[in-house]
Design a protein around this motif. Structure first.
Motif, short mmCIF file in Angstrom:
data_model
loop_
_atom_site.label_atom_id
_atom_site.label_comp_id
_atom_site.label_asym_id
_atom_site.label_seq_id
_atom_site.Cartn_x
_atom_site.Cartn_y
_atom_site.Cartn_z
N THR A 58 0.56 -0.90 -0.45
CA THR A 58 0.27 0.52 -0.28
C THR A 58 1.24 1.06 0.13
OG1 THR A 58 -2.30 -0.83 0.83
CG2 THR A 58 -2.15 1.37 1.29
N PRO A 59 1.86 1.29 0.93
CA PRO A 59 2.81 2.74 1.05
C PRO A 59 3.05 2.61 -0.64
CG PRO A 59 3.25 1.61 2.83
CD PRO A 59 2.56 0.58 1.32
N GLU A 60 3.94 1.52 -0.96
CA GLU A 60 4.60 1.33 -2.53
C GLU A 60 3.41 2.36 -3.32
OE1 GLU A 60 7.79 1.27 -3.72
OE2 GLU A 60 8.17 0.91 -1.55
N GLU A 99 1.36 4.10 -2.86
CA GLU A 99 0.59 5.61 -2.64
C GLU A 99 1.56 6.61 -2.77
OE1 GLU A 99 -0.78 8.54 0.72
OE2 GLU A 99 0.30 6.40 1.52
N LYS A 100 2.96 6.38 -3.25
CA LYS A 100 4.03 6.66 -3.21
C LYS A 100 4.00 6.95 -4.64
CE LYS A 100 8.00 5.47 -0.33
NZ LYS A 100 8.22 4.41 0.13
N GLU A 101 3.60 6.16 -6.18
CA GLU A 101 3.62 5.87 -7.24
C GLU A 101 2.51 6.89 -7.89
OE1 GLU A 101 4.46 3.20 -10.11
OE2 GLU A 101 6.44 2.28 -8.78
N GLY A 102 1.77 7.56 -6.61
CA GLY A 102 0.72 8.61 -7.63
C GLY A 102 -1.23 7.43 -7.38
N LYS A 150 -5.53 5.74 -2.28
CA LYS A 150 -4.42 4.82 -1.08
C LYS A 150 -5.84 3.98 -0.45
CE LYS A 150 -2.48 5.36 3.26
NZ LYS A 150 -2.60 6.58 4.91
N SER A 174 -3.10 -0.09 6.44
CA SER A 174 -2.30 0.59 5.83
C SER A 174 -2.94 1.90 5.66
CB SER A 174 -3.81 0.16 4.66
OG SER A 174 -4.84 0.47 4.61
#
Length: 419
Positions: free
Chosen positions: A120-122, A124-127, A130, A383
Protein backbone atom coordinates in the motif's frame (compact mmCIF):
# COMPACT_ATOMS: atom_id res chain seq x y z
CA UNK A 1 -34.32 -25.13 23.10
CA UNK A 2 -30.83 -26.13 21.88
CA UNK A 3 -30.98 -24.07 18.63
CA UNK A 4 -31.90 -20.96 20.68
CA UNK A 5 -28.96 -21.55 23.04
CA UNK A 6 -26.66 -21.94 20.04
CA UNK A 7 -27.92 -18.75 18.32
CA UNK A 8 -27.85 -16.71 21.55
CA UNK A 9 -24.21 -17.58 22.27
CA UNK A 10 -23.20 -16.65 18.72
CA UNK A 11 -25.03 -13.31 18.99
CA UNK A 12 -23.26 -12.35 22.22
CA UNK A 13 -19.88 -13.07 20.56
CA UNK A 14 -18.88 -16.17 22.51
CA UNK A 15 -15.89 -17.76 20.69
CA UNK A 16 -17.13 -20.29 18.15
CA UNK A 17 -15.18 -23.21 19.68
CA UNK A 18 -16.89 -22.58 23.04
CA UNK A 19 -20.28 -22.18 21.33
CA UNK A 20 -19.90 -25.64 19.77
CA UNK A 21 -18.69 -27.30 22.99
CA UNK A 22 -21.24 -25.65 25.29
CA UNK A 23 -24.11 -26.36 22.90
CA UNK A 24 -23.15 -30.05 22.88
CA UNK A 25 -23.02 -30.06 26.71
CA UNK A 26 -26.40 -28.35 26.87
CA UNK A 27 -27.89 -30.88 24.42
CA UNK A 28 -26.61 -33.85 26.46
CA UNK A 29 -28.09 -32.35 29.63
CA UNK A 30 -31.39 -31.56 27.89
CA UNK A 31 -31.65 -35.05 26.36
CA UNK A 32 -31.07 -36.72 29.73
CA UNK A 33 -28.51 -39.10 28.16
CA UNK A 34 -25.80 -38.13 30.67
CA UNK A 35 -23.73 -41.24 29.82
CA UNK A 36 -22.48 -39.16 26.86
CA UNK A 37 -20.61 -36.94 29.33
CA UNK A 38 -18.21 -39.84 29.95
CA UNK A 39 -17.13 -39.92 26.33
CA UNK A 40 -17.14 -36.13 25.78
CA UNK A 41 -13.36 -35.72 26.09
CA UNK A 42 -12.70 -38.85 24.04
CA UNK A 43 -14.95 -37.56 21.26
CA UNK A 44 -13.09 -34.24 21.17
CA UNK A 45 -9.73 -35.99 20.99
CA UNK A 46 -10.87 -38.42 18.29
CA UNK A 47 -11.78 -35.43 16.11
CA UNK A 48 -8.09 -34.53 16.02
CA UNK A 49 -6.80 -38.01 15.17
CA UNK A 50 -6.36 -37.08 11.51
CA UNK A 51 -2.94 -36.97 9.92
CA UNK A 52 -3.98 -34.20 7.53
CA UNK A 53 -4.51 -31.72 10.37
CA UNK A 54 -0.74 -31.57 10.93
CA UNK A 55 -0.56 -29.54 7.72
CA UNK A 56 -2.24 -26.55 9.41
CA UNK A 57 0.53 -25.58 11.88
CA UNK A 58 3.20 -26.50 9.30
CA UNK A 59 1.78 -24.17 6.65
CA UNK A 60 1.45 -21.45 9.28
CA UNK A 61 5.07 -21.96 10.28
CA UNK A 62 6.16 -21.71 6.63
CA UNK A 63 4.41 -18.35 6.31
CA UNK A 64 6.00 -17.05 9.53
CA UNK A 65 9.47 -18.09 8.35
CA UNK A 66 8.93 -16.45 4.97
CA UNK A 67 8.05 -13.13 6.55
CA UNK A 68 10.97 -13.30 8.95
CA UNK A 69 13.43 -14.49 6.27
CA UNK A 70 12.86 -11.67 3.76
CA UNK A 71 11.29 -13.87 1.09
CA UNK A 72 8.14 -11.75 0.75
CA UNK A 73 10.14 -8.72 -0.42
CA UNK A 74 12.01 -10.76 -3.03
CA UNK A 75 8.81 -12.28 -4.41
CA UNK A 76 7.35 -8.79 -4.86
CA UNK A 77 10.52 -7.71 -6.64
CA UNK A 78 10.31 -10.73 -8.95
CA UNK A 79 6.71 -9.82 -9.82
CA UNK A 80 8.00 -6.47 -11.13
CA UNK A 81 9.95 -8.32 -13.82
CA UNK A 82 6.77 -9.70 -15.43
CA UNK A 83 4.21 -6.87 -15.09
CA UNK A 84 6.06 -3.82 -13.74
CA UNK A 85 6.17 -1.91 -17.04
CA UNK A 86 2.45 -1.99 -17.85
CA UNK A 87 0.19 0.99 -17.20
CA UNK A 88 -0.94 0.40 -13.64
CA UNK A 89 2.07 -1.87 -13.30
CA UNK A 90 2.27 -1.64 -9.52
CA UNK A 91 -1.34 -2.81 -9.19
CA UNK A 92 -0.51 -5.87 -11.32
CA UNK A 93 2.65 -6.42 -9.24
CA UNK A 94 0.44 -6.39 -6.15
CA UNK A 95 -1.84 -9.01 -7.71
CA UNK A 96 0.99 -11.24 -8.97
CA UNK A 97 2.85 -11.04 -5.64
CA UNK A 98 -0.40 -12.04 -3.91
CA UNK A 99 -0.57 -15.10 -6.19
CA UNK A 100 2.99 -16.07 -5.17
CA UNK A 101 2.14 -15.56 -1.51
CA UNK A 102 -1.12 -17.51 -1.82
CA UNK A 103 0.89 -20.53 -2.95
CA UNK A 104 2.81 -20.39 0.33
CA UNK A 105 0.83 -18.86 3.20
CA UNK A 106 -2.66 -20.38 2.70
CA UNK A 107 -4.34 -17.89 5.10
CA UNK A 108 -6.18 -14.85 3.74
CA UNK A 109 -5.89 -12.81 6.94
CA UNK A 110 -2.13 -13.42 7.25
CA UNK A 111 -1.62 -12.63 3.57
CA UNK A 112 -3.60 -9.37 3.75
CA UNK A 113 -1.58 -8.30 6.80
CA UNK A 114 1.77 -8.99 5.10
CA UNK A 115 0.91 -7.50 1.70
CA UNK A 116 -0.92 -4.41 3.00
CA UNK A 117 2.16 -3.43 4.95
CA UNK A 118 4.43 -4.01 1.95
CA UNK A 119 2.41 -2.78 -1.05
CA UNK A 120 0.00 0.00 0.00
CA UNK A 121 2.71 2.60 0.82
CA UNK A 122 4.55 1.77 -2.43
CA UNK A 123 1.41 2.25 -4.54
CA UNK A 124 0.57 5.50 -2.75
CA UNK A 125 4.08 6.87 -3.47
CA UNK A 126 3.56 6.27 -7.22
CA UNK A 127 0.29 8.21 -7.29
CA UNK A 128 -2.37 5.53 -6.78
CA UNK A 129 -5.42 6.31 -4.68
CA UNK A 130 -4.75 5.01 -1.17
CA UNK A 131 -8.17 3.33 -0.94
CA UNK A 132 -7.65 1.52 -4.26
CA UNK A 133 -4.15 0.41 -3.19
CA UNK A 134 -5.48 -1.11 0.04
CA UNK A 135 -8.49 -2.62 -1.77
CA UNK A 136 -6.27 -4.32 -4.39
CA UNK A 137 -4.16 -5.81 -1.60
CA UNK A 138 -7.23 -6.98 0.33
CA UNK A 139 -8.76 -8.52 -2.82
CA UNK A 140 -5.48 -10.33 -3.52
CA UNK A 141 -5.85 -11.94 -0.09
CA UNK A 142 -8.93 -13.78 -1.39
CA UNK A 143 -6.60 -15.92 -3.50
CA UNK A 144 -5.08 -17.53 -0.38
CA UNK A 145 -8.00 -19.83 0.48
CA UNK A 146 -8.33 -21.03 -3.14
CA UNK A 147 -4.83 -21.35 -4.62
CA UNK A 148 -3.17 -24.31 -2.85
CA UNK A 149 -2.13 -24.76 -0.13
CA UNK A 150 -5.22 -23.57 1.72
CA UNK A 151 -6.02 -24.09 5.39
CA UNK A 152 -9.73 -23.98 4.61
CA UNK A 153 -9.24 -26.78 2.05
CA UNK A 154 -7.33 -28.84 4.66
CA UNK A 155 -10.17 -28.46 7.16
CA UNK A 156 -12.86 -29.16 4.54
CA UNK A 157 -10.94 -32.24 3.35
CA UNK A 158 -10.74 -33.58 6.90
CA UNK A 159 -14.44 -32.96 7.60
CA UNK A 160 -15.56 -34.32 4.20
CA UNK A 161 -13.14 -37.29 4.46
CA UNK A 162 -11.71 -36.70 0.98
CA UNK A 163 -8.01 -36.56 -0.04
CA UNK A 164 -6.58 -33.12 0.80
CA UNK A 165 -4.15 -33.32 -2.14
CA UNK A 166 -7.06 -33.65 -4.57
CA UNK A 167 -8.83 -30.77 -2.83
CA UNK A 168 -5.74 -28.63 -3.46
CA UNK A 169 -5.80 -29.59 -7.16
CA UNK A 170 -9.47 -28.58 -7.33
CA UNK A 171 -8.52 -25.04 -6.31
CA UNK A 172 -5.91 -24.37 -9.03
CA UNK A 173 -8.24 -23.46 -11.94
CA UNK A 174 -10.65 -21.39 -9.78
CA UNK A 175 -7.64 -19.55 -8.33
CA UNK A 176 -6.31 -18.73 -11.80
CA UNK A 177 -9.79 -17.61 -12.91
CA UNK A 178 -9.98 -15.27 -9.92
CA UNK A 179 -6.53 -13.83 -10.65
CA UNK A 180 -7.50 -13.20 -14.31
CA UNK A 181 -10.78 -11.57 -13.28
CA UNK A 182 -8.93 -9.30 -10.81
CA UNK A 183 -6.46 -8.33 -13.58
CA UNK A 184 -9.44 -7.39 -15.78
CA UNK A 185 -10.89 -5.26 -12.97
CA UNK A 186 -7.55 -3.45 -12.58
CA UNK A 187 -7.35 -2.89 -16.37
CA UNK A 188 -10.90 -1.45 -16.56
CA UNK A 189 -10.42 0.84 -13.54
CA UNK A 190 -7.01 1.89 -14.89
CA UNK A 191 -8.54 2.77 -18.27
CA UNK A 192 -11.02 5.19 -16.68
CA UNK A 193 -8.75 6.57 -13.94
CA UNK A 194 -5.52 6.81 -15.97
CA UNK A 195 -3.13 4.81 -13.82
CA UNK A 196 0.56 5.81 -13.97
CA UNK A 197 2.76 3.85 -16.38
CA UNK A 198 5.34 1.61 -14.76
CA UNK A 199 8.99 1.15 -15.68
CA UNK A 200 10.41 -2.13 -16.96
CA UNK A 201 13.52 -3.47 -15.26
CA UNK A 202 16.67 -3.55 -17.34
CA UNK A 203 17.88 -7.00 -18.37
CA UNK A 204 20.50 -6.90 -15.62
CA UNK A 205 17.96 -5.86 -12.95
CA UNK A 206 15.48 -8.51 -14.13
CA UNK A 207 18.10 -11.24 -13.92
CA UNK A 208 19.17 -10.10 -10.45
CA UNK A 209 15.56 -10.02 -9.20
CA UNK A 210 14.77 -13.49 -10.58
CA UNK A 211 17.98 -15.01 -9.21
CA UNK A 212 17.26 -13.52 -5.78
CA UNK A 213 13.75 -14.99 -5.91
CA UNK A 214 14.73 -18.49 -7.04
CA UNK A 215 15.43 -19.93 -3.56
CA UNK A 216 12.09 -18.57 -2.28
CA UNK A 217 10.32 -20.06 -5.33
CA UNK A 218 11.41 -23.52 -4.14
CA UNK A 219 8.72 -23.30 -1.45
CA UNK A 220 5.58 -23.24 -3.67
CA UNK A 221 7.29 -25.72 -6.02
CA UNK A 222 7.87 -28.11 -3.12
CA UNK A 223 4.26 -27.78 -1.95
CA UNK A 224 2.39 -27.98 -5.26
CA UNK A 225 4.91 -30.16 -7.11
CA UNK A 226 5.10 -32.69 -4.29
CA UNK A 227 1.32 -33.08 -4.25
CA UNK A 228 0.81 -32.91 -8.02
CA UNK A 229 3.37 -35.64 -8.80
CA UNK A 230 2.44 -37.82 -5.84
CA UNK A 231 5.88 -37.49 -4.24
CA UNK A 232 4.55 -36.30 -0.89
CA UNK A 233 1.25 -35.89 0.96
CA UNK A 234 0.07 -32.33 1.76
CA UNK A 235 1.34 -32.75 5.34
CA UNK A 236 4.75 -33.95 4.16
CA UNK A 237 4.86 -31.11 1.60
CA UNK A 238 4.12 -28.62 4.37
CA UNK A 239 6.95 -30.04 6.50
CA UNK A 240 9.39 -29.89 3.54
CA UNK A 241 8.27 -26.32 2.75
CA UNK A 242 8.88 -25.16 6.33
CA UNK A 243 12.35 -26.74 6.29
CA UNK A 244 13.17 -25.05 2.96
CA UNK A 245 11.86 -21.70 4.28
CA UNK A 246 14.15 -21.99 7.32
CA UNK A 247 17.25 -23.00 5.32
CA UNK A 248 16.69 -20.33 2.65
CA UNK A 249 16.02 -17.59 5.20
CA UNK A 250 19.01 -18.59 7.34
CA UNK A 251 21.73 -19.84 4.99
CA UNK A 252 20.97 -18.02 1.72
CA UNK A 253 19.31 -14.72 2.63
CA UNK A 254 20.82 -14.50 6.12
CA UNK A 255 17.75 -12.73 7.56
CA UNK A 256 16.26 -15.59 9.60
CA UNK A 257 18.27 -16.21 12.75
CA UNK A 258 18.00 -19.50 14.68
CA UNK A 259 17.49 -17.39 17.81
CA UNK A 260 14.14 -16.22 16.34
CA UNK A 261 12.79 -19.78 16.02
CA UNK A 262 11.33 -20.00 19.52
CA UNK A 263 9.20 -16.88 18.95
CA UNK A 264 8.07 -18.25 15.56
CA UNK A 265 7.17 -21.64 17.04
CA UNK A 266 5.27 -19.98 19.89
CA UNK A 267 3.29 -17.70 17.55
CA UNK A 268 2.48 -20.63 15.25
CA UNK A 269 1.40 -22.84 18.16
CA UNK A 270 -0.94 -20.17 19.56
CA UNK A 271 -2.57 -19.45 16.17
CA UNK A 272 -2.86 -23.13 15.18
CA UNK A 273 -4.27 -24.19 18.55
CA UNK A 274 -7.31 -21.92 18.08
CA UNK A 275 -8.18 -23.64 14.79
CA UNK A 276 -7.49 -27.13 16.15
CA UNK A 277 -9.69 -26.48 19.20
CA UNK A 278 -12.54 -25.45 16.89
CA UNK A 279 -12.20 -28.73 14.98
CA UNK A 280 -12.22 -30.73 18.23
CA UNK A 281 -15.31 -28.84 19.39
CA UNK A 282 -16.98 -29.52 16.03
CA UNK A 283 -16.60 -33.26 16.67
CA UNK A 284 -18.76 -33.13 19.79
CA UNK A 285 -21.16 -30.68 18.14
CA UNK A 286 -21.70 -33.48 15.60
CA UNK A 287 -23.78 -35.22 18.28
CA UNK A 288 -26.34 -32.43 18.11
CA UNK A 289 -26.45 -32.58 14.30
CA UNK A 290 -26.79 -36.40 14.25
CA UNK A 291 -29.44 -36.70 16.97
CA UNK A 292 -31.49 -33.79 15.65
CA UNK A 293 -31.27 -35.21 12.07
CA UNK A 294 -30.55 -31.68 10.89
CA UNK A 295 -29.23 -32.56 7.40
CA UNK A 296 -32.27 -34.73 6.69
CA UNK A 297 -34.73 -32.01 7.79
CA UNK A 298 -32.91 -29.34 5.79
CA UNK A 299 -32.71 -31.65 2.76
CA UNK A 300 -36.48 -32.19 2.86
CA UNK A 301 -37.02 -28.42 2.95
CA UNK A 302 -34.61 -27.55 0.12
CA UNK A 303 -35.64 -30.44 -2.18
CA UNK A 304 -39.23 -29.22 -1.88
CA UNK A 305 -38.05 -25.90 -3.38
CA UNK A 306 -35.86 -27.21 -6.22
CA UNK A 307 -34.41 -30.40 -7.69
CA UNK A 308 -31.85 -28.55 -9.84
CA UNK A 309 -28.25 -28.80 -8.49
CA UNK A 310 -27.37 -25.37 -9.95
CA UNK A 311 -30.32 -23.66 -8.25
CA UNK A 312 -29.43 -25.48 -5.02
CA UNK A 313 -25.88 -24.11 -5.19
CA UNK A 314 -27.22 -20.59 -5.84
CA UNK A 315 -29.38 -20.90 -2.71
CA UNK A 316 -26.39 -22.21 -0.76
CA UNK A 317 -24.28 -19.30 -2.05
CA UNK A 318 -26.82 -16.77 -0.73
CA UNK A 319 -26.94 -18.51 2.65
CA UNK A 320 -23.15 -18.80 2.87
CA UNK A 321 -22.70 -15.13 1.97
CA UNK A 322 -24.91 -14.15 4.92
CA UNK A 323 -23.11 -16.59 7.24
CA UNK A 324 -19.67 -15.41 6.09
CA UNK A 325 -20.58 -11.82 6.94
CA UNK A 326 -21.11 -12.81 10.58
CA UNK A 327 -18.79 -15.76 11.30
CA UNK A 328 -15.09 -16.33 10.58
CA UNK A 329 -14.56 -18.41 7.42
CA UNK A 330 -12.77 -21.34 9.09
CA UNK A 331 -15.37 -21.50 11.86
CA UNK A 332 -18.14 -21.42 9.25
CA UNK A 333 -16.56 -24.31 7.29
CA UNK A 334 -16.48 -26.36 10.49
CA UNK A 335 -20.10 -25.50 11.29
CA UNK A 336 -21.67 -25.88 7.85
CA UNK A 337 -19.82 -28.76 6.14
CA UNK A 338 -21.46 -31.56 8.21
CA UNK A 339 -24.90 -30.06 7.53
CA UNK A 340 -24.84 -29.09 3.84
CA UNK A 341 -22.33 -31.53 2.29
CA UNK A 342 -24.52 -34.66 2.79
CA UNK A 343 -27.43 -32.83 1.13
CA UNK A 344 -25.27 -31.72 -1.81
CA UNK A 345 -23.86 -35.22 -2.37
CA UNK A 346 -26.88 -37.43 -1.61
CA UNK A 347 -29.80 -35.33 -2.86
CA UNK A 348 -28.19 -33.39 -5.71
CA UNK A 349 -25.26 -35.61 -6.71
CA UNK A 350 -22.85 -32.66 -6.49
CA UNK A 351 -19.15 -33.50 -6.47
CA UNK A 352 -17.64 -32.83 -3.00
CA UNK A 353 -14.66 -31.04 -4.57
CA UNK A 354 -16.92 -28.64 -6.46
CA UNK A 355 -18.96 -28.02 -3.31
CA UNK A 356 -15.82 -27.47 -1.23
CA UNK A 357 -14.35 -24.91 -3.63
CA UNK A 358 -17.65 -23.00 -3.89
CA UNK A 359 -18.17 -23.02 -0.13
CA UNK A 360 -14.62 -21.95 0.82
CA UNK A 361 -14.49 -19.17 -1.79
CA UNK A 362 -17.91 -17.87 -0.75
CA UNK A 363 -17.15 -17.88 2.97
CA UNK A 364 -13.86 -16.03 2.52
CA UNK A 365 -15.83 -13.13 0.97
CA UNK A 366 -17.05 -12.49 4.51
CA UNK A 367 -13.50 -11.44 5.41
CA UNK A 368 -14.02 -8.30 3.34
CA UNK A 369 -17.69 -7.55 3.92
CA UNK A 370 -19.31 -5.71 6.87
CA UNK A 371 -20.37 -6.05 9.64
CA UNK A 372 -17.55 -8.35 10.80
CA UNK A 373 -15.08 -8.16 7.87
CA UNK A 374 -11.90 -9.16 9.71
CA UNK A 375 -9.77 -8.88 6.56
CA UNK A 376 -11.18 -5.42 5.88
CA UNK A 377 -10.10 -4.21 9.33
CA UNK A 378 -6.69 -5.91 9.02
CA UNK A 379 -6.11 -4.10 5.69
CA UNK A 380 -7.29 -0.85 7.30
CA UNK A 381 -4.98 -1.21 10.30
CA UNK A 382 -1.93 -2.13 8.22
CA UNK A 383 -2.46 0.53 5.55
CA UNK A 384 -3.90 3.38 7.62
CA UNK A 385 -6.95 3.67 5.30
CA UNK A 386 -10.49 3.70 6.72
CA UNK A 387 -12.52 0.49 6.18
CA UNK A 388 -15.21 2.44 4.30
CA UNK A 389 -12.64 3.97 1.94
CA UNK A 390 -11.27 0.48 1.19
CA UNK A 391 -14.75 -0.98 0.68
CA UNK A 392 -15.65 1.78 -1.79
CA UNK A 393 -12.78 0.68 -4.04
CA UNK A 394 -13.25 -3.03 -3.28
CA UNK A 395 -16.74 -3.66 -4.67
CA UNK A 396 -15.63 -4.31 -8.32
CA UNK A 397 -13.34 -7.10 -7.06
CA UNK A 398 -16.18 -8.59 -4.96
CA UNK A 399 -18.45 -8.44 -8.02
CA UNK A 400 -15.80 -10.36 -10.01
CA UNK A 401 -15.71 -13.05 -7.29
CA UNK A 402 -19.52 -13.31 -7.41
CA UNK A 403 -19.33 -13.97 -11.18
CA UNK A 404 -16.65 -16.64 -10.60
CA UNK A 405 -18.87 -18.26 -7.94
CA UNK A 406 -21.77 -18.51 -10.39
CA UNK A 407 -19.47 -20.07 -13.01
CA UNK A 408 -18.09 -22.57 -10.49
CA UNK A 409 -21.64 -23.46 -9.43
CA UNK A 410 -22.78 -23.94 -13.04
CA UNK A 411 -19.75 -25.80 -14.44
CA UNK A 412 -18.37 -28.59 -12.17
CA UNK A 413 -15.47 -29.17 -14.58
CA UNK A 414 -13.83 -25.91 -13.46
CA UNK A 415 -13.22 -27.57 -10.07
CA UNK A 416 -12.77 -31.20 -11.05
CA UNK A 417 -10.78 -31.04 -14.33
CA UNK A 418 -7.37 -31.53 -12.70
CA UNK A 419 -8.37 -34.29 -10.25
Amino acid sequence: MTPFVFAFKLLISVPVALVLSLTAIWYIWESGNTVLYDSFGQKMFSGLETYGLLAIPLFMLTGEMMNEGGMTRRLINAARVFVGGFRGGLAYINLLANMFMAAIIGSATAQIAVMARAMTPEMEKEGYDKGFAAATTAAGGLLAPVIPPSMMFVIFGVLAQIPIGDMFLAGILPGLLMAISFACVIAIIGFFQGFPKGDWFTRKESLAALLACLPAALIPLAIIGGILFGIATPTESAAIASLIAFLVGWLIYGELKPSALFALFKRTAVNASMIVFMIAAASVFGWVIIYEALPQKLAALITSITSDPFVFLLIVNCVLLAVGMLIDGIAAVILITPILLPIAMNDYNIDPYQFGVVMCLNLVLGLLTPPVGVGLYVASTMSGVSPWQIFRSLWPFLLAVAVILVLLSRFPLLSTALI
